[in-house]
Design an enzyme around this catalytic site. Structure first.
Site, PDB file in Angstrom:
ATOM      1  N   HIS A 157     -11.851  10.916   5.263  1.00 54.20           N
ATOM      2  CA  HIS A 157     -11.969  11.186   6.683  1.00 54.20           C
ATOM      3  C   HIS A 157     -12.271  12.665   6.912  1.00 54.20           C
ATOM      4  O   HIS A 157     -12.200  13.480   5.996  1.00 54.20           O
ATOM      5  CB  HIS A 157     -10.689  10.774   7.405  1.00 54.20           C
ATOM      6  CG  HIS A 157     -10.500   9.292   7.461  1.00 54.20           C
ATOM      7  ND1 HIS A 157      -9.637   8.626   6.624  1.00 54.20           N
ATOM      8  CD2 HIS A 157     -11.080   8.345   8.243  1.00 54.20           C
ATOM      9  CE1 HIS A 157      -9.684   7.326   6.890  1.00 54.20           C
ATOM     10  NE2 HIS A 157     -10.541   7.129   7.863  1.00 54.20           N
ATOM     11  N   TYR A 185     -15.119  -2.367   9.671  1.00 51.62           N
ATOM     12  CA  TYR A 185     -13.694  -2.056   9.493  1.00 51.62           C
ATOM     13  C   TYR A 185     -12.915  -2.380  10.766  1.00 51.62           C
ATOM     14  O   TYR A 185     -11.827  -2.972  10.719  1.00 51.62           O
ATOM     15  CB  TYR A 185     -13.541  -0.579   9.134  1.00 51.62           C
ATOM     16  CG  TYR A 185     -12.111  -0.106   9.022  1.00 51.62           C
ATOM     17  CD1 TYR A 185     -11.328  -0.446   7.923  1.00 51.62           C
ATOM     18  CD2 TYR A 185     -11.547   0.688  10.017  1.00 51.62           C
ATOM     19  CE1 TYR A 185     -10.022  -0.017   7.821  1.00 51.62           C
ATOM     20  CE2 TYR A 185     -10.238   1.129   9.921  1.00 51.62           C
ATOM     21  CZ  TYR A 185      -9.472   0.778   8.823  1.00 51.62           C
ATOM     22  OH  TYR A 185      -8.166   1.214   8.736  1.00 51.62           O
ATOM     23  N   GLY A 243       0.815  -1.210   0.000  1.00 50.68           N
ATOM     24  CA  GLY A 243       0.000   0.000   0.000  1.00 50.68           C
ATOM     25  C   GLY A 243       0.847   1.258   0.000  1.00 50.68           C
ATOM     26  O   GLY A 243       0.517   2.240   0.673  1.00 50.68           O
ATOM     27  N   HIS A 244       1.920   1.257  -0.772  1.00 49.36           N
ATOM     28  CA  HIS A 244       2.901   2.349  -0.700  1.00 49.36           C
ATOM     29  C   HIS A 244       2.383   3.673  -1.251  1.00 49.36           C
ATOM     30  O   HIS A 244       2.987   4.719  -0.999  1.00 49.36           O
ATOM     31  CB  HIS A 244       4.171   1.954  -1.456  1.00 49.36           C
ATOM     32  CG  HIS A 244       4.015   1.916  -2.948  1.00 49.36           C
ATOM     33  ND1 HIS A 244       3.339   0.896  -3.595  1.00 49.36           N
ATOM     34  CD2 HIS A 244       4.454   2.754  -3.925  1.00 49.36           C
ATOM     35  CE1 HIS A 244       3.367   1.115  -4.896  1.00 49.36           C
ATOM     36  NE2 HIS A 244       4.037   2.235  -5.124  1.00 49.36           N
ATOM     37  N   ARG A 245       1.274   3.662  -1.976  1.00 49.19           N
ATOM     38  CA  ARG A 245       0.736   4.909  -2.533  1.00 49.19           C
ATOM     39  C   ARG A 245      -0.267   5.595  -1.603  1.00 49.19           C
ATOM     40  O   ARG A 245      -0.661   6.730  -1.849  1.00 49.19           O
ATOM     41  CB  ARG A 245       0.067   4.636  -3.879  1.00 49.19           C
ATOM     42  CG  ARG A 245       1.046   4.343  -5.003  1.00 49.19           C
ATOM     43  CD  ARG A 245       0.291   4.128  -6.302  1.00 49.19           C
ATOM     44  NE  ARG A 245       1.170   4.143  -7.458  1.00 49.19           N
ATOM     45  CZ  ARG A 245       0.746   3.955  -8.710  1.00 49.19           C
ATOM     46  NH1 ARG A 245      -0.539   3.733  -8.948  1.00 49.19           N
ATOM     47  NH2 ARG A 245       1.599   3.984  -9.718  1.00 49.19           N
ATOM     48  N   LEU A 247      -1.893   6.959   2.215  1.00 51.07           N
ATOM     49  CA  LEU A 247      -1.441   7.946   3.192  1.00 51.07           C
ATOM     50  C   LEU A 247      -0.349   7.384   4.094  1.00 51.07           C
ATOM     51  O   LEU A 247       0.702   8.004   4.268  1.00 51.07           O
ATOM     52  CB  LEU A 247      -2.638   8.412   4.031  1.00 51.07           C
ATOM     53  CG  LEU A 247      -2.370   9.479   5.086  1.00 51.07           C
ATOM     54  CD1 LEU A 247      -1.897  10.765   4.443  1.00 51.07           C
ATOM     55  CD2 LEU A 247      -3.629   9.723   5.916  1.00 51.07           C
ATOM     56  N   VAL A 248      -0.571   6.204   4.647  1.00 51.30           N
ATOM     57  CA  VAL A 248       0.413   5.590   5.534  1.00 51.30           C
ATOM     58  C   VAL A 248       1.599   5.053   4.742  1.00 51.30           C
ATOM     59  O   VAL A 248       2.758   5.242   5.127  1.00 51.30           O
ATOM     60  CB  VAL A 248      -0.224   4.466   6.366  1.00 51.30           C
ATOM     61  CG1 VAL A 248       0.828   3.758   7.212  1.00 51.30           C
ATOM     62  CG2 VAL A 248      -1.328   5.032   7.254  1.00 51.30           C
ATOM     63  N   GLY A 249       1.309   4.393   3.625  1.00 54.72           N
ATOM     64  CA  GLY A 249       2.387   3.816   2.828  1.00 54.72           C
ATOM     65  C   GLY A 249       3.348   4.854   2.280  1.00 54.72           C
ATOM     66  O   GLY A 249       4.569   4.658   2.300  1.00 54.72           O
ATOM     67  N   LYS A 260      -9.721  -5.041  11.437  1.00 53.40           N
ATOM     68  CA  LYS A 260      -8.437  -4.641  12.006  1.00 53.40           C
ATOM     69  C   LYS A 260      -8.142  -5.362  13.319  1.00 53.40           C
ATOM     70  O   LYS A 260      -6.987  -5.683  13.618  1.00 53.40           O
ATOM     71  CB  LYS A 260      -8.400  -3.126  12.202  1.00 53.40           C
ATOM     72  CG  LYS A 260      -8.318  -2.359  10.889  1.00 53.40           C
ATOM     73  CD  LYS A 260      -7.066  -2.744  10.109  1.00 53.40           C
ATOM     74  CE  LYS A 260      -6.916  -1.996   8.807  1.00 53.40           C
ATOM     75  NZ  LYS A 260      -5.694  -2.361   8.070  1.00 53.40           N
ATOM     76  N   SER A 314      -6.062   0.857  13.323  1.00 55.29           N
ATOM     77  CA  SER A 314      -6.701   2.155  13.522  1.00 55.29           C
ATOM     78  C   SER A 314      -7.216   2.235  14.950  1.00 55.29           C
ATOM     79  O   SER A 314      -7.558   1.212  15.562  1.00 55.29           O
ATOM     80  CB  SER A 314      -7.862   2.330  12.541  1.00 55.29           C
ATOM     81  OG  SER A 314      -8.714   3.379  12.945  1.00 55.29           O
ATOM     82  N   SER A 315      -7.307   3.440  15.477  1.00 54.96           N
ATOM     83  CA  SER A 315      -7.812   3.621  16.840  1.00 54.96           C
ATOM     84  C   SER A 315      -9.279   3.233  16.967  1.00 54.96           C
ATOM     85  O   SER A 315      -9.782   3.076  18.087  1.00 54.96           O
ATOM     86  CB  SER A 315      -7.623   5.075  17.288  1.00 54.96           C
ATOM     87  OG  SER A 315      -8.296   5.965  16.421  1.00 54.96           O
ATOM     88  N   CYS A 316      -9.976   3.029  15.845  1.00 53.59           N
ATOM     89  CA  CYS A 316     -11.390   2.648  15.914  1.00 53.59           C
ATOM     90  C   CYS A 316     -11.572   1.207  16.381  1.00 53.59           C
ATOM     91  O   CYS A 316     -12.704   0.755  16.563  1.00 53.59           O
ATOM     92  CB  CYS A 316     -12.081   2.861  14.575  1.00 53.59           C
ATOM     93  SG  CYS A 316     -11.633   1.665  13.317  1.00 53.59           S
ATOM     94  N   ARG A 338     -14.083  20.897   1.307  1.00 53.61           N
ATOM     95  CA  ARG A 338     -15.314  21.684   1.348  1.00 53.61           C
ATOM     96  C   ARG A 338     -15.040  23.168   1.560  1.00 53.61           C
ATOM     97  O   ARG A 338     -15.648  24.023   0.917  1.00 53.61           O
ATOM     98  CB  ARG A 338     -16.214  21.169   2.480  1.00 53.61           C
ATOM     99  CG  ARG A 338     -16.980  19.909   2.128  1.00 53.61           C
ATOM    100  CD  ARG A 338     -17.961  19.582   3.228  1.00 53.61           C
ATOM    101  NE  ARG A 338     -17.915  18.158   3.537  1.00 53.61           N
ATOM    102  CZ  ARG A 338     -18.371  17.623   4.659  1.00 53.61           C
ATOM    103  NH1 ARG A 338     -18.898  18.394   5.585  1.00 53.61           N
ATOM    104  NH2 ARG A 338     -18.305  16.329   4.860  1.00 53.61           N
TER     105      ARG A 338
END
Length: 323
Positions: free
Chosen positions: A177, A134, A8-10, A12-14, A138, A105-107, A185
């Site tokens: 998110h 989700y 998943g390098h593309r 946000l995290v990757g 996780k 994720s914190s969720c 917006r």
């Protein structure tokens, strides 16, 4: 030199992980786009691992999104994430990957958790309904780390980051998110001269936000720990779970005001209380990571400024393509 597969390098995290690891001469980074390798395909994933033989894996590939996306596509969020995880864990074990860092994720924590949220609060109460599929996927990933460590003496570590923002984010107005969605917006309202912008919910829930490149640095820090320290974190009798955050939070109303200021929009905020708020508060206890010697360093103001610059570049490209 260790071969590191950044899955998943593309994303946000990757992309943050790539930015942190690329300058380090001790790593040879391996990547594949989704078009080149579908991680939901276990046979293709195992074949790739057998061919490349990575020493380390950073498992940041996932289907992610905000409240609206989670409500509209619950089956996708559950099954796609489970499929990715099953394929990667199976392939990593098959080729003897030395270290894996799994991103959650914190969720994953209960909706009504005591604050700040410690790692041992996992599975102590009901989840937030809007992102339960989700979160369950996780949680399965966390349990996979621990199960492989217990049964096969692997060294798989699960990181639970707080809400992230920064370069490479998804700025879709509905499926992203909260922070990037608000940024888009406000920008469009500013360009159109709109008198107001609607924000979902009451504005009262509290959220913690971390600049994505800080998470990349945390991943690099943990991946580079000496053998004895990394082994201690992934010992069979130890829950291999570490929170990553900044240790402070703000209300959604405060967030909207600060994003509005960063964008330069001067209209009115309208809070739509018919929309869900989500979890009342999600502030992570980051003592475990702090004790290891790492803390986030990017201020919210500097992070927002950099994120808006990234948004402007992506928005310009998006508009150019659509013309």
């Amino acid at each position: 030199m260790k071969k590191v597969f950044v899955a998943g390098h593309r994303g946000l995290v990757g992309s943050a992980t790539m930015a942190a690891l690329a300058p380090l001469k001790s790593y040879d980074l391996i990547t594949r786009t989704h078009a080149e390798l579908d991680l939901c395909d276990p046979a293709a994933t195992r074949e790739f691992f057998m061919s490349e033989r990575p020493d380390y894996v950073v498992m940041s590939a996932a289907k992610v999104g905000g409240i609206a996306a989670n409500i509209n596509f619950p089956a996708d969020f559950l099954h796609i994430n489970l499929a990715i995880q099953l394929s990667v864990f199976d392939a990593a074990h098959a080729v003897g990957v030395e270290r894996m860092i799994f991103l959650g994720s914190s969720c994953i924590y209960p909706r009504e958790c005591p604050q700040p949220i410690r790692e041992d609060y996992l599975l102590t109460g009901p989840l937030e309904a809007t992102n339960r599929p989700y979160a369950l996927a996780k949680i399965a990933g966390v349990e996979s780390c621990w199960s492989f460590n217990r049964q096969h003496q692997e060294r798989y570590l699960a990181l639970m980051p707080t809400n992230l923002y920064g370069p490479g984010d998804n700025y879709h107005p509905e499926h992203s998110h909260v922070l990037p969605a608000l940024m888009r917006r406000f920008h469009e309202a500013k360009m159109q001269g709109a008198p107001s912008v609607v924000v979902w919910g009451s504005g009262k829930p509290r959220r913690e936000f971390m600049y994505s490149l800080d998470l990349g640095e945390a991943i690099a820090f943990l991946l580079g720990l000496p053998d004895n320290e990394f082994s201690a974190l992934t010992a069979p009798d130890t829950a291999p779970l570490i929170n990553v955050g900044v240790g402070e939070d703000i209300t959604i109303r405060e967030l909207a005001e600060r994003v509005k200021l960063a964008v330069g929009y001067d209209g009115e905020l309208i809070f739509d209380t018919t929309k869900p708020d989500g979890t009342p508060r999600k502030l992570l206890d980051v003592a475990r990571l702090s004790t290891l010697g790492w803390k986030a360093k990017t201020s919210f103001e500097n992070g927002l400024r950099a994120a808006y610059e990234d948004f402007l570049q992506r928005y310009a490209v998006e508009n150019a393509i659509s013309r």
